[in-house]
Scaffold this motif. Sequence first.
Motif, PDB file in Angstrom:
ATOM      1  N   LEU A   1     -51.676  34.154  13.648  1.00 28.81           N
ATOM      2  CA  LEU A   1     -52.438  35.275  14.210  1.00 28.81           C
ATOM      3  C   LEU A   1     -53.344  34.751  15.315  1.00 28.81           C
ATOM      4  N   PRO A   2     -53.262  35.300  16.530  1.00 32.34           N
ATOM      5  CA  PRO A   2     -54.135  34.824  17.614  1.00 32.34           C
ATOM      6  C   PRO A   2     -55.612  34.971  17.258  1.00 32.34           C
ATOM      7  N   GLU A   3     -56.452  34.236  17.967  1.00 30.40           N
ATOM      8  CA  GLU A   3     -57.891  34.251  17.676  1.00 30.40           C
ATOM      9  C   GLU A   3     -58.480  35.648  17.726  1.00 30.40           C
ATOM     10  N   ASP A   4     -57.978  36.470  18.661  1.00 30.29           N
ATOM     11  CA  ASP A   4     -58.511  37.827  18.778  1.00 30.29           C
ATOM     12  C   ASP A   4     -57.659  38.848  18.039  1.00 30.29           C
ATOM     13  N   GLY A   5     -56.633  38.386  17.304  1.00 34.40           N
ATOM     14  CA  GLY A   5     -55.860  39.292  16.472  1.00 34.40           C
ATOM     15  C   GLY A   5     -56.708  39.827  15.327  1.00 34.40           C
ATOM     16  N   ILE A   6     -56.306  40.973  14.793  1.00 35.80           N
ATOM     17  CA  ILE A   6     -57.105  41.662  13.777  1.00 35.80           C
ATOM     18  C   ILE A   6     -56.374  41.618  12.440  1.00 35.80           C
ATOM     19  N   LEU A   7     -57.079  41.192  11.394  1.00 39.11           N
ATOM     20  CA  LEU A   7     -56.550  41.199  10.041  1.00 39.11           C
ATOM     21  C   LEU A   7     -57.219  42.327   9.260  1.00 39.11           C
ATOM     22  N   VAL A   8     -56.413  43.176   8.648  1.00 39.58           N
ATOM     23  CA  VAL A   8     -56.929  44.264   7.809  1.00 39.58           C
ATOM     24  C   VAL A   8     -56.574  43.920   6.366  1.00 39.58           C
ATOM     25  N   ASP A   9     -57.591  43.735   5.535  1.00 39.69           N
ATOM     26  CA  ASP A   9     -57.327  43.298   4.172  1.00 39.69           C
ATOM     27  C   ASP A   9     -57.036  44.487   3.261  1.00 39.69           C
ATOM     28  N   GLU A  10     -56.758  44.203   2.018  1.00 36.21           N
ATOM     29  CA  GLU A  10     -56.481  45.227   1.013  1.00 36.21           C
ATOM     30  C   GLU A  10     -57.047  44.764  -0.321  1.00 36.21           C
ATOM     31  N   VAL A  11     -57.024  45.678  -1.273  1.00 42.61           N
ATOM     32  CA  VAL A  11     -57.463  45.376  -2.628  1.00 42.61           C
ATOM     33  C   VAL A  11     -56.285  44.708  -3.330  1.00 42.61           C
ATOM     34  N   THR A  12     -56.115  43.436  -3.044  1.00 43.83           N
ATOM     35  CA  THR A  12     -54.993  42.677  -3.575  1.00 43.83           C
ATOM     36  C   THR A  12     -55.390  41.205  -3.659  1.00 43.83           C
ATOM     37  N   GLN A  13     -54.592  40.418  -4.369  1.00 47.44           N
ATOM     38  CA  GLN A  13     -55.003  39.048  -4.645  1.00 47.44           C
ATOM     39  C   GLN A  13     -55.210  38.226  -3.369  1.00 47.44           C
ATOM     40  N   VAL A  14     -54.322  38.341  -2.404  1.00 46.72           N
ATOM     41  CA  VAL A  14     -54.493  37.618  -1.149  1.00 46.72           C
ATOM     42  C   VAL A  14     -55.666  38.204  -0.360  1.00 46.72           C
ATOM     43  N   GLY A  15     -55.876  39.502  -0.481  1.00 41.34           N
ATOM     44  CA  GLY A  15     -57.018  40.126   0.177  1.00 41.34           C
ATOM     45  C   GLY A  15     -58.342  39.620  -0.365  1.00 41.34           C
ATOM     46  N   PHE A  16     -58.458  39.503  -1.690  1.00 40.56           N
ATOM     47  CA  PHE A  16     -59.691  38.981  -2.282  1.00 40.56           C
ATOM     48  C   PHE A  16     -59.958  37.566  -1.783  1.00 40.56           C
ATOM     49  N   ALA A  17     -58.910  36.755  -1.745  1.00 43.68           N
ATOM     50  CA  ALA A  17     -59.079  35.376  -1.282  1.00 43.68           C
ATOM     51  C   ALA A  17     -59.428  35.328   0.193  1.00 43.68           C
ATOM     52  N   ALA A  18     -58.878  36.254   0.982  1.00 44.43           N
ATOM     53  CA  ALA A  18     -59.175  36.282   2.414  1.00 44.43           C
ATOM     54  C   ALA A  18     -60.655  36.496   2.658  1.00 44.43           C
ATOM     55  N   ARG A  19     -61.299  37.265   1.816  1.00 40.39           N
ATOM     56  CA  ARG A  19     -62.732  37.521   1.972  1.00 40.39           C
ATOM     57  C   ARG A  19     -63.548  36.259   1.739  1.00 40.39           C
ATOM     58  N   LEU A  20     -62.961  35.299   1.060  1.00 38.08           N
ATOM     59  CA  LEU A  20     -63.646  34.045   0.753  1.00 38.08           C
ATOM     60  C   LEU A  20     -63.267  32.901   1.678  1.00 38.08           C
TER      61      LEU A  20
END
Length: 565
Positions: A386-405
């Motif tokens: 994902l490019p530096e200015d690309g946007i990641l939209v998380d979800e209520v899911t196991q990878v999403g929880f980890a992404a927040r950390l």
Amino acid sequence: MPKTAAQKHPRKAPKKAKAEVNELTTAEATVETLLSHGIRTVYALPGVHNDYLFDAFARASDRLSVIHTRHEQGAAYMALGAALATGKPQTYSVVPGPGLLNSGAALLTAYGMYAPVLAMIGQIPAQAIGRDQDHLHEIKDQAGIIARLVDHAVLIKGAAEAPSKVAKAIRSMAEGRPGPAALECAIDVWGQRGPVGPIPDPMPPRLPRPDEDKVRKAAKLLGKAKRILIVAGSGAWGASPEVTQLSEMLQAPVLSYRRGQGVLDGRSPFSVNLPLGHELWGEADAVLAVGTRLFAPLQQWGVDRDLKIVNVSATADGAGKLHKPDVALIGDAAPSLRALIAALERTNEKRASRADEMRERQARMRARIAKLGPQLAFLEAIRAELPEDGILVDEVTQVGFAARLAFPVYKPRTFLSPGYQDNLGWGYATALGAQHARSDVPVLSINGDGGFMFTANELATAMRHRIPLTAIVFADGAFGNVRRIQQEQFGNRVIASDLANPDFVKFAESFGARGLRARNPQELRFALRESFAIREPTVIEVPVGAMPSPWEFIHMPRVRGKTKR
């Protein structure tokens, strides 16, 4: 004395130009006001209550785009995603009753995320509102329901008042507590014609100026503090340079859990995640909170008399909602912090660099969260592509929880997470709106198989409007978090957590989208690289098993005393 020529024929005062008045329908006046305020897209699902409004959209089609979705929640979530990705007002339109309720989760989420989403909701005939006569889509006290989802709501009663009410609604979304607004209009009012005065131009929001006395008090407090922690929420999105400068001046780590990620570049050793922030909260003698309620620290980690708090907030209510700060700076974050920086240049004590300390602590924290290895491996693959200015939209899911950390975020508005509603299923349609509004960068939606199916039907919208969103579906055949809780806390009595899934590759292909499958992080990198290159609607299925629990790094114990002021 004889009169002069000038006295005999005095020059008449020039006539004031009459304000231009046009005959417009209520719908046309509404659309013209949207356009004058820079709104060029409406996310919508049509219906009979809004027929005249959609006709006005059609008449303005050379200046306005309508992105029609397959469900009202899709329209509202798309407007939310567009608002979060751009920071600019976005609008959606649905019919009353069921249409409003179907969009309600997204509008509620917009309220929780302080997002400028304007909801345009139809209504039953004007004379029947409030009479409980069982009209089509009638809902008892619709205005009362809307009022619980937004801070500003009004009924448009005619063409003449439409411009002022629309303009006021748009302006309200940036004043005081930022957030959504709503307009209602009756089925028989949209098409009514009447005289309409000049369409108002956008007015800048009225924002309070920094209080100089409080700025000096905050600078004195922070200037003398020894170990400062900055906590950044989404209210700091527009103040990234100021937060970065303050972090350097104060040698202060910056904690951002979800909404404030990217305010400080995630590659900085001073950019800390939630568990490291938890440690630092226990050590700090002062906290500078910028655009955040400090919910987890104040509600879970504890506060005592030894911790001084300076809170920069849009409203006084927001600053003291959970705990009265020592100093509250009320107003927009950027000018408030610039004033604070200027004052600190006179009061700040000389500070030794904490860079080496923070690098060492970051390394220890990475070792701690390494137990989330399966999630982290996928996140590393995503960050690599994902490019530096690309946007990641998380979800209520196991990878999403980890992404927040553990997902490094480099710029504001490039990590979108649903705030305290944390509602399952928000992700795909929200990401679709973000991608439509930010066609200049790739947007990536990460989902579990449970959440994805909430709005997976909007693949049809992606194809119809050629929105090149890439979505990953981590498929474990269950509501994984629910299943783990049942296994660990309820004697393995598993109920209502298993899922029957389609083949997500074939599912995507059935819409004409690209479907890919990745069985490991390396294959995911290849799939992402291909998807970002071709720029077509894409779904990448990633079959996974149960993943390690992230909750010990999210729900953490008290680290300060129980004394409250």
